[in-house]
Design an enzyme around this catalytic site. Structure first.
Site, PDB file in Angstrom:
ATOM      1  N   ASP A   1       0.884  -1.181   0.092  1.00  0.00           N
ATOM      2  CA  ASP A   1       0.125   0.038   0.192  1.00  0.00           C
ATOM      3  C   ASP A   1       0.886   1.268   0.023  1.00  0.00           C
ATOM      4  O   ASP A   1       2.135   1.101   0.386  1.00  0.00           O
ATOM      5  CB  ASP A   1      -0.938  -0.070   1.236  1.00  0.00           C
ATOM      6  CG  ASP A   1      -1.755   1.133   1.304  1.00  0.00           C
ATOM      7  OD1 ASP A   1      -2.531   1.631   0.523  1.00  0.00           O
ATOM      8  OD2 ASP A   1      -1.752   1.740   2.419  1.00  0.00           O
TER       9      ASP A   1
ATOM     10  N   ASP B   1      -0.429   5.179   0.516  1.00  0.00           N
ATOM     11  CA  ASP B   1      -0.570   6.323   1.846  1.00  0.00           C
ATOM     12  C   ASP B   1      -0.828   5.427   3.141  1.00  0.00           C
ATOM     13  O   ASP B   1      -1.497   4.713   3.400  1.00  0.00           O
ATOM     14  CB  ASP B   1      -2.007   6.760   1.468  1.00  0.00           C
ATOM     15  CG  ASP B   1      -1.888   7.633   0.167  1.00  0.00           C
ATOM     16  OD1 ASP B   1      -1.898   8.787   0.216  1.00  0.00           O
ATOM     17  OD2 ASP B   1      -1.820   7.006  -1.034  1.00  0.00           O
TER      18      ASP B   1
ATOM     19  N   ASP C   1      -2.146  -0.708   5.842  1.00  0.00           N
ATOM     20  CA  ASP C   1      -2.424   0.022   7.081  1.00  0.00           C
ATOM     21  C   ASP C   1      -3.706   0.229   7.621  1.00  0.00           C
ATOM     22  O   ASP C   1      -4.124   0.704   8.653  1.00  0.00           O
ATOM     23  CB  ASP C   1      -1.921   1.477   7.070  1.00  0.00           C
ATOM     24  CG  ASP C   1      -2.765   2.169   6.265  1.00  0.00           C
ATOM     25  OD1 ASP C   1      -3.086   1.587   4.964  1.00  0.00           O
ATOM     26  OD2 ASP C   1      -2.744   3.493   6.288  1.00  0.00           O
TER      27      ASP C   1
END
Length: 243
Positions: free
Chosen positions: A13, A15, A178
């Site tokens: 991922d 961001d 996240d």
């Protein structure tokens, strides 16, 4: 002759996992809100809105400030937000500590790397270029590159195909992310997932149920060894699909 096992793949991922982008996202979102005569959101609030793509970020931001719009109005707002954001996506953003060193180590250990993000393709590539991260990755699967995006597992599979072509179905892959969006995408793709606890999520990473949770990107190689029994340095055996 013994056949050498296929190299493992790590999908990352962007961001909240590789790069802390919330400051530039906040600037762009608040400029859009200001142009529409609305107030601005604090960065800490925007953190909880990031991770599900630009349209959801803009829609949520407008709703927070009492400026909800219909589908046509939302499309125009998203287009304006992207115009603002893509003009300066890496002014205040920074890679998280240990990212460059860890990616270097994983590449040296035989891992193939890709990015799978709900951020649109253009700003994703711009951010990776800005911080000299692009050379680590064989493919970038942005949120507008395929017909589906996370949490649809097809987003991960499509990114794997960019990396491995016809071998994608046999890929030994792990996602690092996240948020619940990443967790759900990995489960839907039947892949293991490592979650970082420093990113953008409204539910603590430790409560989401990932296969491992880390507090530093530098801890990723050790977490991968715990998920993939043979460890990254020896090119691990096939990871069983998640049930």
């Amino acid at each position: 002759m013994e056949t050498r096992p296929m190299a493992p793949v790590l999908l990352c991922d962007l961001d909240g996992t590789l790069v802390d982008t919330v400051a530039d996202l906040t600037v762009a979102l608040n400029r859009l809100l200001t142009e529409r005569g609305l107030g601005t959101l604090p960065q800490r609030r925007v953190r909880g809105l990031v991770g599900r793509g630009a349209a959801r970020l803009v829609e949520s931001g407008l709703a927070e400030m009492g400026g909800a719009v219909g589908p046509d109005g939302l499309s125009a707002c998203v287009a304006r937000f992207l115009e603002i954001y893509e003009a300066a996506p890496a002014v205040h953003s920074r890679p998280y500590p240990g990212v460059i060193e860890t990616l270097t180590s994983l590449r040296a250990a035989g891992w193939r790397l890709g990015v799978c993000t709900n951020k649109p393709q253009a700003p994703s590539e711009a951010i990776l270029d800005a911080f000299e991260l692009s050379p680590f990755f064989e493919a970038v699967g942005g949120g507008d590159r395929f017909p589906v995006r996370k949490p649809d597992g097809g987003h991960l599979h499509a990114t794997l195909e960019l990396i491995m072509g016809g071998d994608a179905k046999a890929a030994r892959a792990v996602l690092v992310g996240d948020s619940r969006t990443d967790l759900d995408a990995a489960r839907n793709a039947r892949l293991p997932v490592v979650l970082v606890d420093y990113g953008y999520t409204d539910v603590p990473a430790a409560e989401l149920g990932g296969d491992a949770v880390i507090s530093s990107f530098a801890a990723l190689p050790e977490a991968l060894e715990g998920i993939v029994a043979d460890g990254p340095s020896t090119l691990p055996r096939t990871i069983p699909p998640m049930q």
